[in-house]
Design a protein around this motif. Sequence first.
Motif, PDB file in Angstrom:
ATOM      1  N   LEU A 290      43.293  42.879  33.343  1.00 14.47           N
ATOM      2  CA  LEU A 290      43.270  44.000  34.271  1.00 14.47           C
ATOM      3  C   LEU A 290      44.525  44.805  33.992  1.00 14.47           C
ATOM      4  CD1 LEU A 290      42.090  45.514  36.742  1.00 14.47           C
ATOM      5  CD2 LEU A 290      43.495  44.005  38.189  1.00 14.47           C
ATOM      6  N   ALA A 291      44.337  46.083  33.709  1.00 17.68           N
ATOM      7  CA  ALA A 291      45.465  46.921  33.315  1.00 17.68           C
ATOM      8  C   ALA A 291      45.503  48.198  34.139  1.00 17.68           C
ATOM      9  CB  ALA A 291      45.368  47.275  31.830  1.00 17.68           C
ATOM     10  N   GLU A 292      46.694  48.679  34.349  1.00 14.11           N
ATOM     11  CA  GLU A 292      46.885  49.994  34.944  1.00 14.11           C
ATOM     12  C   GLU A 292      47.209  50.957  33.813  1.00 14.11           C
ATOM     13  OE1 GLU A 292      49.119  51.002  38.828  1.00 14.11           O
ATOM     14  OE2 GLU A 292      50.559  51.503  37.211  1.00 14.11           O
ATOM     15  N   VAL A 293      46.411  52.015  33.716  1.00 16.77           N
ATOM     16  CA  VAL A 293      46.625  53.017  32.678  1.00 16.77           C
ATOM     17  C   VAL A 293      47.068  54.302  33.343  1.00 16.77           C
ATOM     18  CG1 VAL A 293      45.689  54.169  30.653  1.00 16.77           C
ATOM     19  CG2 VAL A 293      44.797  51.926  31.316  1.00 16.77           C
ATOM     20  N   GLY A 294      48.231  54.808  32.945  1.00 18.67           N
ATOM     21  CA  GLY A 294      48.789  55.998  33.557  1.00 18.67           C
ATOM     22  C   GLY A 294      48.167  57.288  33.051  1.00 18.67           C
ATOM     23  N   SER A 295      48.576  58.383  33.618  1.00 17.76           N
ATOM     24  CA  SER A 295      47.987  59.677  33.291  1.00 17.76           C
ATOM     25  C   SER A 295      48.233  60.091  31.849  1.00 17.76           C
ATOM     26  CB  SER A 295      48.526  60.752  34.236  1.00 17.76           C
ATOM     27  OG  SER A 295      49.942  60.837  34.145  1.00 17.76           O
ATOM     28  N   ALA A 296      49.294  59.560  31.243  1.00 14.97           N
ATOM     29  CA  ALA A 296      49.604  59.879  29.849  1.00 14.97           C
ATOM     30  C   ALA A 296      49.130  58.787  28.898  1.00 14.97           C
ATOM     31  CB  ALA A 296      51.106  60.096  29.684  1.00 14.97           C
TER      32      ALA A 296
ATOM     33  N   ILE B   6      48.385  43.871  34.439  1.00 14.50           N
ATOM     34  CA  ILE B   6      48.499  43.380  35.811  1.00 14.50           C
ATOM     35  C   ILE B   6      48.112  41.904  35.891  1.00 14.50           C
ATOM     36  CG2 ILE B   6      47.665  43.640  38.186  1.00 14.50           C
ATOM     37  CD1 ILE B   6      47.097  46.581  37.523  1.00 14.50           C
ATOM     38  N   HIS B   7      46.927  41.571  35.381  1.00 13.50           N
ATOM     39  CA  HIS B   7      46.447  40.190  35.386  1.00 13.50           C
ATOM     40  C   HIS B   7      45.750  39.889  34.065  1.00 13.50           C
ATOM     41  CE1 HIS B   7      47.348  39.450  39.569  1.00 13.50           C
ATOM     42  NE2 HIS B   7      46.595  40.447  39.978  1.00 13.50           N
ATOM     43  N   SER B   8      45.663  38.600  33.742  1.00 14.01           N
ATOM     44  CA  SER B   8      44.919  38.168  32.561  1.00 14.01           C
ATOM     45  C   SER B   8      44.148  36.896  32.886  1.00 14.01           C
ATOM     46  CB  SER B   8      45.863  37.928  31.376  1.00 14.01           C
ATOM     47  OG  SER B   8      46.831  36.932  31.701  1.00 14.01           O
ATOM     48  N   HIS B   9      43.091  36.672  32.125  1.00 12.48           N
ATOM     49  CA  HIS B   9      42.234  35.513  32.356  1.00 12.48           C
ATOM     50  C   HIS B   9      41.543  35.180  31.041  1.00 12.48           C
ATOM     51  CE1 HIS B   9      39.840  32.708  34.728  1.00 12.48           C
ATOM     52  NE2 HIS B   9      38.727  33.218  34.239  1.00 12.48           N
TER      53      HIS B   9
ATOM     54  N   GLY C 124      36.659  35.886  37.576  1.00 14.15           N
ATOM     55  CA  GLY C 124      37.894  35.104  37.575  1.00 14.15           C
ATOM     56  C   GLY C 124      39.126  35.978  37.497  1.00 14.15           C
ATOM     57  N   LEU C 125      39.043  37.050  36.715  1.00 12.18           N
ATOM     58  CA  LEU C 125      40.163  37.975  36.561  1.00 12.18           C
ATOM     59  C   LEU C 125      40.484  38.692  37.865  1.00 12.18           C
ATOM     60  CD1 LEU C 125      42.077  39.570  34.573  1.00 12.18           C
ATOM     61  CD2 LEU C 125      40.200  41.233  34.393  1.00 12.18           C
ATOM     62  N   LEU C 126      39.430  39.095  38.588  1.00 16.87           N
ATOM     63  CA  LEU C 126      39.601  39.923  39.779  1.00 16.87           C
ATOM     64  C   LEU C 126      39.622  39.119  41.072  1.00 16.87           C
ATOM     65  CD1 LEU C 126      37.270  42.944  38.920  1.00 16.87           C
ATOM     66  CD2 LEU C 126      39.736  42.704  38.508  1.00 16.87           C
ATOM     67  N   SER C 127      39.839  37.825  40.970  1.00 17.95           N
ATOM     68  CA  SER C 127      39.867  36.989  42.168  1.00 17.95           C
ATOM     69  C   SER C 127      40.825  37.583  43.206  1.00 17.95           C
ATOM     70  CB  SER C 127      40.304  35.568  41.801  1.00 17.95           C
ATOM     71  OG  SER C 127      40.379  34.758  42.953  1.00 17.95           O
TER      72      SER C 127
END
Length: 378
Positions: free
Chosen positions: A34-40, A46-49, A92-95
């Motif tokens: 799970l990643a946060e991708v910015g405007s640029a 954030i998390h891994s599984h 599992g990733l988004l628990s």
Amino acid sequence: MSPAPTHEAPLFNQAQHYVGLMSGTSLDGVDAVLAEVGSAGQIHLIHSHYLTYPDSLRTQLLALHAPQPDEIHLAACAANNLAHLYAEAVKGLLSGIDPDTVRAIGCHGQTLRHRPADGYTLQIGNAALLAELTGISVVADFRSRDIAAGGQGAPLVPAFHAQALRHPEIHRVIANIGGIANITDLPALGTVRGWDTGPGNMLLDAWIKRHHGAHYDRDGTWAASGTVHPGLLDALATHDYLNLSPPKSAGREQFNLDWLDAALTHFDHIINPADVQATLLEFTAMSLCDAVARECSGAQELYVCGGGAHNGALMQRIVARLPCIQVATTAALGIEPDWVEALAFAWLARQTLHYLPGNLPSVTGARGERVLGAIYPA
């Protein structure tokens, strides 16, 4: 008539969450991030599984790499099984995390054929079913658009490497060692290039599976117990692929046990299996390091990601073969080596939904930049 698609302009200036799923030629399991991708386009993990492939699915997929009766039906069933496993990995990733906060899943799928010379590549995973199971939009089939534009369709991760790992003053090379090994040449200034150098873990995994029933050679221990066979190494090094100039890409079509077995028949004695393993490890290191030395002139640093980063014996051989280059894993750059490719496909999904190119023509040989992937809305 359905309304025309619209660009969601307000979202262009916001950070968004994406899931990246990667299952490579090693056939070991699913990497999920799970990643946060910015405007640029900047990305933050954030998390891994991780979810291991069941032996039954691994066997099913491996069999599909060779032609067989009723393979269309078998491939479709395997794709459904993969979709369920991918959905389990996402769960599992988004628990504890609301799936509605995720913009999309970038799913590489499982490669069964990669034939750019014939104008196609095939990754299965039933993205429509995955969207249905997760309630999240899915972006998949990233490689086909590049091939349609005359490219190799691989590797695709160099565009992400250039976004996330390039340094403004230091010439870096990123080596991704999965089933196949590929490198990304990241000069501080100038053109980004990348290509598959040859086998990564694929032959090593297949050989130890045949002789010991293990899925991989932990830390390269079995290879380290053997001795490199010079004659066999020379025979492997005659593979035509190694002499091709980039752009180029490879897969099981080029490097497989049948090819290795054919090479072994040229010797009038049986080579000790541990010595074969040592030679295969040396072949992976040699083909990768020769490509760096030949094509990445002036490189100062090499960072390794993928499963090969955990093979201590392989890392030692890479260090030995590149004495003038600083060698480390991508952990030194803040990204653990297991998650780089999955992060790349999270980023590629973002590129697709923002109508931005995901390929680099200097890497794949495509006629130009293209928006990659097919979208399966939730």
